[in-house]
Design a protein around this motif. Structure first.
Motif, PDB file in Angstrom:
ATOM      1  N   THR A 227     -14.754 -65.861  -5.053  1.00 54.07           N
ATOM      2  CA  THR A 227     -16.131 -65.911  -4.523  1.00 54.07           C
ATOM      3  C   THR A 227     -16.212 -65.786  -2.999  1.00 54.07           C
ATOM      4  O   THR A 227     -17.314 -65.740  -2.448  1.00 54.07           O
TER       5      THR A 227
ATOM      6  N   ARG B 128     -18.586 -62.309  -1.077  1.00 55.28           N
ATOM      7  CA  ARG B 128     -19.682 -62.163  -2.052  1.00 55.28           C
ATOM      8  C   ARG B 128     -20.061 -60.711  -2.295  1.00 55.28           C
ATOM      9  O   ARG B 128     -20.304 -60.311  -3.422  1.00 55.28           O
TER      10      ARG B 128
ATOM     11  N   LEU C  59     -15.486 -64.692 -14.650  1.00 55.58           N
ATOM     12  CA  LEU C  59     -15.166 -65.152 -13.291  1.00 55.58           C
ATOM     13  C   LEU C  59     -14.479 -66.506 -13.377  1.00 55.58           C
ATOM     14  O   LEU C  59     -15.010 -67.443 -13.971  1.00 55.58           O
TER      15      LEU C  59
ATOM     16  N   SER D 168     -13.287 -69.460 -10.974  1.00 55.17           N
ATOM     17  CA  SER D 168     -13.532 -69.865  -9.579  1.00 55.17           C
ATOM     18  C   SER D 168     -13.300 -71.359  -9.400  1.00 55.17           C
ATOM     19  O   SER D 168     -13.372 -72.132 -10.359  1.00 55.17           O
TER      20      SER D 168
ATOM     21  N   LEU E  61     -20.135 -71.748  -4.804  1.00 54.01           N
ATOM     22  CA  LEU E  61     -21.101 -71.156  -5.739  1.00 54.01           C
ATOM     23  C   LEU E  61     -22.457 -71.862  -5.676  1.00 54.01           C
ATOM     24  O   LEU E  61     -22.736 -72.760  -6.475  1.00 54.01           O
TER      25      LEU E  61
ATOM     26  N   TYR F 290     -26.148 -67.725  -5.754  1.00 51.26           N
ATOM     27  CA  TYR F 290     -24.933 -66.934  -5.999  1.00 51.26           C
ATOM     28  C   TYR F 290     -24.685 -66.837  -7.512  1.00 51.26           C
ATOM     29  O   TYR F 290     -24.390 -65.764  -8.047  1.00 51.26           O
TER      30      TYR F 290
ATOM     31  N   LEU G 284     -24.655 -63.404  -9.734  1.00 55.25           N
ATOM     32  CA  LEU G 284     -23.506 -63.022 -10.564  1.00 55.25           C
ATOM     33  C   LEU G 284     -23.931 -62.714 -11.993  1.00 55.25           C
ATOM     34  O   LEU G 284     -23.491 -61.727 -12.590  1.00 55.25           O
TER      35      LEU G 284
END
Ligand code: FES
Length: 410
Positions: free
Chosen positions: A227, A230, A253, A255, A260, A264, A268
Motif C-alpha cells: 500500500t 497508492r 491484497l 497488507s 489503509l 483507500y 481499492l
C-alpha cells in the motif's frame, strides 16, 4: 546547519551475508550521501551512523524553477528537507511521502532532470532540476518480485483452499515497507532497492500470464508493504481487472493495513476491483506493536496500529459478502504473550467472530536469528486460546502445514 550523516561499516559486526551487494542499494559507493538504505537493511546491524562535522561545498539545484544552494553529498530528499519541504511515512496533506526510505516503493518519486527518480536515495548534483509535482501521464514504478505460484496463499486466502495440494494462487511481492520489523520474514524483498522497477501494466501482464500458466484464479500482491505507493497499486489492480474480466478472477491484497484509510479501501474495492483483503494489525498493545515492528515513535506506532484495526472494522462493516477478509497475527513468544494473543482474539471477535484469523508462526529471520520457530503443538495451543474467544475460523501456520477449523466459513 542541521546535522548531516554518513554511514560506515563496523567490520566486527559484519556477518558477511552480502546483502549490501545483492539486496540493498548504495546510490553512491565512493562517497556516502547518508540515504540510510544500508543502515535500515543490514541484517547484521553492522552499519554505524556518523555525524559529519566536516565542511561541505555548496551546490546549486533548481527546485520547481527556483535555484537554491544546498550542501554537497546529500540526497534529493535531504536537500528538499533543508529547503523546508516535509516528508512523511503516514500520508499527510502538504507532505511529500517517503514511507520506506530504502529505495523499494518509489512512493517518494519526483521528476529529476525530467526522469522519475527516488528522492530518498538519489544523490544531488550541481545544476540538478527537481519537480516535486509528478504529471499524471508519468507512469508510476515499483520494484516487484515474482510472480510465483503458491500452494497455500496468504492470510486472506480462504482456509478451505489451503490444503488442496496444488497451486491455488500466483503472487507478487512489492519491495519497501513502512515498518522495520527486526524479524521481517521477507526481508530480501522488503529491502531490495536494486531490482529494475515495473509499471503497473508490466506487473499486471506478468501476473495474468502466470495465472494462465499455473491454471489458478487467485492473484495476490504482498510485500514488503504493497500500500505504500497508492498510485502504483490502484493502477496495478485496474490493469489486472482489465486483463482478467472473468468472474472467477480473485484480486487479493495482502497488507499490514497500517496505511489503509477508509477512502483507500473504497478506492481499492470500487476502482481496483479487489475481492480479497488480508490485514495484519500485529498486536493490541502499542508497546507490543513497537516491539514487533521496530517503530520507536509511540505516537506514530499508535496511529499505525489504530489505522490497521480501523481498516479491519471498516471492511467488515462495509464490504461483508463482497470482499473476503482475512486477518493475520504474527506469533512468537519472544515478542507476544499468550495473554495478548487472547486480547487480540477478543478484539477481533467483538468486530465479527466469523472473520478468518490466520496465525503465522514466525521463524528466525533478518535481525532476529535468536528466536525459535514455535512448534506445531505451541501453535495448536494458540489456536485453542483464540477459539476460546469465540472466533470461529482460526487457522494456524505450522512447520507441518496449515491447520484450520473443522467447518467451512459461510
Ligand atoms: S521512500 Fe523512497 S523508494 Fe520508498
Amino acid at each position: 546547519m542541521p546535522e548531516l550523516y554518513y554511514c560506515t561499516v563496523d567490520v566486527e559486526a559484519c556477518i558477511n551475508c552480502l546483502a549490501c551487494s545483492y539486496v540493498i542499494i548504495c546510490p553512491s559507493p565512493k562517497s556516502c550521501v547518508g540515504c540510510l538504505a544500508c543502515y535500515h537493511g543490514c541484517p547484521g546491524m553492522a552499519r554505524r551512523l556518523m555525524v559529519d562535522r566536516g565542511l561541505r561545498r555548496a551546490v546549486n539545484i533548481v527546485v520547481n524553477g527556483v535555484t537554491h544552494r544546498v550542501p554537497e553529498r546529500i540526497t534529493v530528499k535531504k536537500a528538499l528537507e533543508l529547503l523546508g519541504y516535509t516528508f512523511s511515512i503516514y500520508p499527510e496533506k502538504g507532505c511529500l511521502q517517503a514511507p520506506c526510505g530504502t529505495g523499494g516503493c518509489y512512493a517518494c518519486s519526483l521528476l529529476v532532470d525530467g526522469e522519475l527518480k527516488r528522492a530518498c536515495i538519489t544523490p544531488i548534483r550541481e545544476g540538478m532540476s527537481i519537480e516535486t509535482e509528478v504529471p499524471v501521464d508519468v507512469e508510476p514504478l515499483r520494484i516487484v518480485h515474482g510472480p510465483q505460484p503458491h500452494p497455500v496463499g496468504g492470510k486472506a486466502t480462504p482456509w478451505w483452499l489451503k490444503s488442496r495440494g496444488r497451486y491455488i494462487e500466483v503472487a507478487i511481492w512489492t519491495a519497501g515497507c513502512n515498518l522495520r520489523c527486526p524479524q521481517c520474514q521477507n526481508w530480501e524483498t522488503t529491502y531490495d532497492g536494486r531490482t529494475p522497477p515495473l509499471t503497473p501494466r508490466e506487473a499486471a501482464l506478468m501476473v495474468s500470464e502466470a495465472r494462465r500458466r499455473y491454471n489458478v484464479d487467485r492473484m495476490a500482491v504482498s510485500g514488503g508493504e504493497p500500500t505504500l505507493n497508492r498510485r502504483w497499486l490502484i493502477n496495478y489492480f485496474k490493469q489486472l481487472k482489465k486483463l482478467n474480466p472473468d468472474e472467477k478472477a480473485r484480486l487479493h491484497l495482502d497488507s499490514n493495513g497500517t496505511l489503509l484509510s477508509k477512502d483507500y479501501v473504497d478506492e481499492l474495492v470500487n476502482e481496483g476491483g479487489v475481492t480479497d483483503i488480508g490485514l495484519e494489525p500485529k498486536a493490541v498493545r502499542v508497546e507490543t506493536f513497537k516491539r514487533i515492528t521496530g517503530i520507536a515513535d509511540t505516537d506514530l506506532a499508535q496511529r499505525l496500529l489504530n489505522t490497521s484495526w480501523e481498516a479491519v472494522k471498516y471492511v467488515v462493516d462495509n464490504y461483508a459478502g463482497r470482499v473476503f477478509l482475512g486477518v493475520g497475527l504474527p506469533y512468537n513468544p519472544a515478542f507476544v504473550s499468550m495473554e495478548e494473543v487472547y486480547m487480540f482474539g477478543v478484539k477481533l471477535a467483538s468486530i465479527n467472530p466469523e472473520v478468518q484469523l490466520c496465525v503465522l508462526d514466525y521463524f528466525p529471520a533478518f535481525r532476529r536469528r535468536d528466536i525459535t520457530r514455535p512448534s506445531p503443538l505451541e501453535m495448536l495451543k494458540v489456536k485453542r486460546v483464540l477459539e476460546g474467544t469465540g472466533l470461529k475460523f482460526v487457522v494456524v501456520q505450522t512447520a507441518i502445514g496449515h491447520i484450520g477449523p473443522e467447518r467451512r466459513a459461510t
